[in-house]
Design an enzyme around this catalytic site. Structure first.
Site, PDB file in Angstrom:
ATOM      1  N   LYS A   1      35.207  18.841   1.371  1.00  0.00           N
ATOM      2  CA  LYS A   1      35.848  19.970   0.704  1.00  0.00           C
ATOM      3  C   LYS A   1      36.232  19.507  -0.703  1.00  0.00           C
ATOM      4  O   LYS A   1      36.701  18.371  -0.877  1.00  0.00           O
ATOM      5  CB  LYS A   1      37.087  20.393   1.508  1.00  0.00           C
ATOM      6  CG  LYS A   1      37.809  21.618   0.968  1.00  0.00           C
ATOM      7  CD  LYS A   1      38.948  22.023   1.909  1.00  0.00           C
ATOM      8  CE  LYS A   1      39.688  23.263   1.412  1.00  0.00           C
ATOM      9  NZ  LYS A   1      40.760  23.689   2.346  1.00  0.00           N
TER      10      LYS A   1
ATOM     11  N   SER B   1      40.760  28.499   3.739  1.00  0.00           N
ATOM     12  CA  SER B   1      40.193  28.201   2.450  1.00  0.00           C
ATOM     13  C   SER B   1      39.005  27.247   2.504  1.00  0.00           C
ATOM     14  O   SER B   1      38.328  27.062   1.497  1.00  0.00           O
ATOM     15  CB  SER B   1      41.286  27.563   1.570  1.00  0.00           C
ATOM     16  OG  SER B   1      41.706  26.326   2.140  1.00  0.00           O
TER      17      SER B   1
ATOM     18  N   SER C   1      43.467  26.799   7.424  1.00  0.00           N
ATOM     19  CA  SER C   1      42.191  26.724   6.695  1.00  0.00           C
ATOM     20  C   SER C   1      41.096  25.863   7.310  1.00  0.00           C
ATOM     21  O   SER C   1      39.991  25.811   6.787  1.00  0.00           O
ATOM     22  CB  SER C   1      42.434  26.248   5.269  1.00  0.00           C
ATOM     23  OG  SER C   1      43.016  27.296   4.535  1.00  0.00           O
TER      24      SER C   1
HETATM   25  N1  GLN Z   1      45.564  31.422   4.384  1.00  0.00           N
HETATM   26  C1  GLN Z   1      46.642  30.523   4.173  1.00  0.00           C
HETATM   27  C2  GLN Z   1      47.088  30.578   2.734  1.00  0.00           C
HETATM   28  O1  GLN Z   1      46.458  31.261   2.002  1.00  0.00           O
HETATM   29  C3  GLN Z   1      46.273  29.123   4.583  1.00  0.00           C
HETATM   30  C4  GLN Z   1      45.513  28.368   3.578  1.00  0.00           C
HETATM   31  C5  GLN Z   1      45.262  26.945   3.983  1.00  0.00           C
HETATM   32  O2  GLN Z   1      45.423  26.578   5.139  1.00  0.00           O
HETATM   33  N2  GLN Z   1      44.915  26.123   3.006  1.00  0.00           N
HETATM   34  O3  GLN Z   1      48.009  29.965   2.333  1.00  0.00           O
END
Ligand code: GLN
EC number: 6.3.5.7
Length: 483
Positions: free
Chosen positions: A76, A151, A175
């Site tokens: 990532k 994400s 995410s």
């Molecule tokens: N959807 C969540 C957010 O937008 C989690 C994102 C994540 O786990 N990086 O904060």
């Protein structure tokens, strides 16, 4: 060749059926051919990959072995990679080449993994759809009109489309698990402190945790083995021995106590997903598990608490991107304030700006007690709920998401609608617990995930349950059409 799992690749390499260099070239060609449909990569690292693959082949020829030796993976794009762009999905860091490797990157490289590239992601890991990336949205290989989740959407789409067997990801509020659910993968968010955060660009430091995305629990065990462990460079890393995750995959589930929270099956859950979750429960009962209804009474407060704490930490973490110390710098600044304003205004996208504003507001004098402190108190209640539940059960099971992957753009005008989709995942981050999502079936051709949560440091138990489930089901073997 591209259909092989990490475990199969390890066997093939050990048996000299193919070399890492051959496999790496096949996958790089596949990425070049198919990724334009998906946009799952931000950078390809072809030269590095071939070099690492050749080195792994030499190590094997010299008698070395290891499940990751010669295995192609990707990172990532928030894991720092020395000399390679590390963008975090943001214009802010479009020209940032990290001066060092993240601990996770260094550990996997030392184990012999081959880095094919850096995967697309929501900007600074903020999002649930991978639509906030400055490099454009990622498409879901199961239906190119739908989001892959976020994400870590790039890692998920690439692995789901068989462009590579596994990838690293991070999970601040879901995410890893949510994109796993949306693309029919197995994804594991470890206990907070299990995997080093050093060199992982921070979103919300008390919630962020790195982990693997792969097709099977068996492969997640291999990846986690390469990623986990104490790191003195990360002050929140925990000095606990790392067990052999592959060794416990075949333990019996006879008598395993599975808790199913009654709050999980409320009005917001798609009834077709509820039915698939019930099927997965029956499957585990056949393997000897005992089901118990439990309650997590504070779950309803978790989303508001998370969406105060995460932006608060983000507003602090992202203050370093000011055009001086780090990040994009605007042209011809008139003075220092102008430099800050325009550099940050140009470098950050709308979702990141929204979170910085919410976070700075929640932390500001006069509002701190009302929002941030309150949210921290809720966080403790959420944790206490889990501690009480784990006195009675060994794991907790439920849906990973209330709905399957939505259409690209469907929630763009309503950020709160997207936040609500995190209802099942964020509690594990607030409590610091490990969680896993695995394939449980399909709704309208789109994958659905079932989530398992365990007590601290029980990643082995999650992988064991998921592996036994996968030996008796075939959802995880389904391949998206066209890939
Ligand atoms: N959807 C969540 C957010 O937008 C989690 C994102 C994540 O786990 N990086 O904060």
């Amino acid at each position: 060749m591209h259909q092989m799992t990490l475990a199969e690749i390890a066997r093939g390499l050990a048996d000299k059926k193919f070399s890492s260099e051959e496999l790496t070239k096949v996958l790089l060609a596949r990425i070049t051919q198919l990724d334009p449909q998906l946009n799952s990569f931000i950078s390809l690292t072809e030269e590095l990959a071939i070099e690492q693959a050749k080195a792994a082949d030499v190590r094997r020829a010299n008698g070395e072995s290891g499940a990751l030796l010669g295995a192609p993976i990707a990172h990532k794009d928030l894991f720092c990679t020395q000399g390679i762009r590390t963008s975090c999905g943001s214009k802010m860091l479009d020209n940032f080449k990290a001066p060092y490797d993240a601990t996770v990157v260094a550990k996997l490289a030392a184990a012999g993994a081959v880095t094919l590239g850096k995967t697309n992601m929501d900007e600074f890991a903020m999002g649930s759809a991978n639509e906030s990336s400055w490099y454009g949205a990622v498409k879901n290989p199961w239906n190119l009109e739908h989001v892959p989740g976020g994400s870590s959407g790039g890692s998920a789409a690439a692995v789901a489309a068989r462009l590579l067997p596994a990838a690293t990801a991070t999970d601040t509020g879901g995410s890893i698990r949510q994109p796993a659910a949306f693309t029919n993968l197995t994804g594991l968010k470890p206990t907070y402190g299990r995997v080093s955060r050093w060199g992982m660009i921070a979103y919300a430091s008390s919630l962020d945790q790195g982990g693997p995305l792969a097709r099977t629990a068996e492969d997640c065990a291999i990846m986690l083995q390469g990623m986990a462990g104490f790191d003195q460079n990360d002050s929140t890393s925990i000095d606990e021995p790392v067990p052999d995750y592959s060794a416990s995959l075949n333990e019996s589930l006879q008598g395993l106590r599975i808790g199913v929270p009654k709050e999980y099956f409320s009005a917001g859950l798609d009834p077709r997903i509820a039915e698939l979750i019930q099927n997965s429960i029956k499957e585990l009962q056949k393997l000897g598990a005992v089901i118990k209804e439990i309650s997590l009474p504070n779950m309803q407060h978790a989303i508001p608490a998370y969406y105060v704490i995460a932006p608060a930490e983000a507003s602090s973490n992202l203050s370093r991107f000011d055009g001086v110390r780090f990040g994009h710098r605007c042209e011809n600044p008139q003075n220092l304030i102008d430099l800050y304003k325009r550099s940050r205004g140009e470098g950050f996208g709308p979702e990141v700006q929204r979170r910085i504003m919410v976070g700075a507001y929640a932390l500001s004098a006069g509002y701190y007690d009302a929002y941030y402190l309150k949210a921290q108190k809720i966080r403790r209640l959420v944790k206490n709920d889990f501690m009480a539940a784990f006195n009675e059960v060994d794991i907790i099971l439920g849906p990973t998401t209330p709905n399957p992957a939505w259409k690209l753009g469907a929630k763009n005008s309503d950020p709160v609608a997207a936040y609500l989709e995190d209802v099942y995942t964020i509690t594990a981050n607030l409590a610091g617990l490990p969680g896993l999502s695995m394939p449980a079936g399909f709704v309208d051709g789109l994958p659905v995930g079932v989530q398992l949560l365990a007590p601290y440091f029980q990643e082995g138990r999650l992988l064991n349950v998921a592996h036994q489930y996968q030996l008796n089901t075939d959802w995880h073997t389904r391949t998206p059409q066209g890939f």
